[in-house]
Motif scaffolding. Structure first.
Motif, short mmCIF file in Angstrom:
data_model
loop_
_atom_site.label_atom_id
_atom_site.label_comp_id
_atom_site.label_asym_id
_atom_site.label_seq_id
_atom_site.Cartn_x
_atom_site.Cartn_y
_atom_site.Cartn_z
N THR A 3 -2.67 9.35 61.79
CA THR A 3 -3.67 8.30 61.60
C THR A 3 -3.02 7.10 60.91
OG1 THR A 3 -4.35 9.21 59.47
CG2 THR A 3 -5.54 9.99 61.42
N THR A 4 -3.62 5.92 61.11
CA THR A 4 -3.01 4.69 60.60
C THR A 4 -3.20 4.49 59.10
OG1 THR A 4 -4.98 3.44 61.21
CG2 THR A 4 -3.19 3.49 62.80
N LYS A 5 -4.31 4.91 58.54
CA LYS A 5 -4.58 4.63 57.14
C LYS A 5 -3.97 5.66 56.18
CE LYS A 5 -8.66 1.91 57.94
NZ LYS A 5 -10.07 1.71 57.68
N LEU A 6 -4.09 6.93 56.50
CA LEU A 6 -3.62 7.97 55.59
C LEU A 6 -2.48 8.80 56.15
CD1 LEU A 6 -7.01 9.26 54.13
CD2 LEU A 6 -5.35 7.75 53.04
N SER A 7 -2.04 8.49 57.35
CA SER A 7 -0.96 9.25 58.01
C SER A 7 -1.29 10.73 58.12
CB SER A 7 0.36 9.05 57.27
OG SER A 7 0.73 7.71 57.30
N LEU A 8 -2.54 11.03 58.43
CA LEU A 8 -2.93 12.42 58.64
C LEU A 8 -2.55 12.82 60.06
CD1 LEU A 8 -6.46 12.37 56.98
CD2 LEU A 8 -4.32 13.14 55.99
N LEU A 26 -3.74 19.81 58.70
CA LEU A 26 -4.69 18.76 58.28
C LEU A 26 -5.12 18.98 56.83
CD1 LEU A 26 -6.39 16.29 58.91
CD2 LEU A 26 -8.13 17.82 59.84
N ALA A 27 -5.43 20.22 56.46
CA ALA A 27 -5.84 20.50 55.08
C ALA A 27 -4.74 20.17 54.09
CB ALA A 27 -6.24 21.98 54.95
N LYS A 33 -2.79 13.79 49.85
CA LYS A 33 -3.26 12.41 49.64
C LYS A 33 -4.26 12.32 48.49
CE LYS A 33 -1.01 10.70 53.12
NZ LYS A 33 0.01 9.69 52.99
N ALA A 34 -4.87 13.42 48.09
CA ALA A 34 -5.88 13.41 47.04
C ALA A 34 -5.25 13.05 45.70
CB ALA A 34 -6.57 14.76 46.95
N GLY A 35 -5.75 12.01 45.08
CA GLY A 35 -5.26 11.58 43.78
C GLY A 35 -3.96 10.81 43.83
N GLY A 39 -3.93 6.79 48.62
CA GLY A 39 -4.46 8.00 49.25
C GLY A 39 -5.95 8.09 49.02
N LEU A 40 -6.42 9.24 48.65
CA LEU A 40 -7.84 9.48 48.40
C LEU A 40 -8.07 9.61 46.90
CD1 LEU A 40 -8.36 12.23 51.12
CD2 LEU A 40 -9.06 9.85 51.27
#
Length: 76
Positions: A3-8, A26-27, A33-35, A39-40
């Motif tokens: 993906t473009t925003k988070l590179s998932l 994916l998980a 990315k969390a924290g 990221g998220l």
């Protein structure tokens, strides 16, 4: 492909899908990315996003003490 925003990780039509592998990838990508910066955001115990996760320059902000002193000066 990612993906473009988070590179998932994503699955394109020409790849073989392995549900367990793909869901785990994916998980793990979301967890990484969390924290993290760019990221998220995660919430602290107070229900707010910690300042360490924000891209904000706080070096020029007044402290609570400085604000209180200024308010006291204005009251005089």
């Amino acid at each position: 492909m990612a993906t473009t925003k988070l590179s998932l990780p994503t699955i394109s039509g020409n790849l073989t899908a392995d549900v367990v592998r793909d869901m785990n990838a994916l998980a793990e990508a979301v967890d990484s990315k969390a924290g993290a910066a760019h990221g998220l955001a995660t919430l602290g115990a107070d229900g707010k996003v910690p300042s360490t996760q924000l891209n904000v320059d706080t070096s020029t902000l007044a402290t609570k003490q400085e604000v209180a002193e200024h308010q006291a000066e204005d009251a005089i």
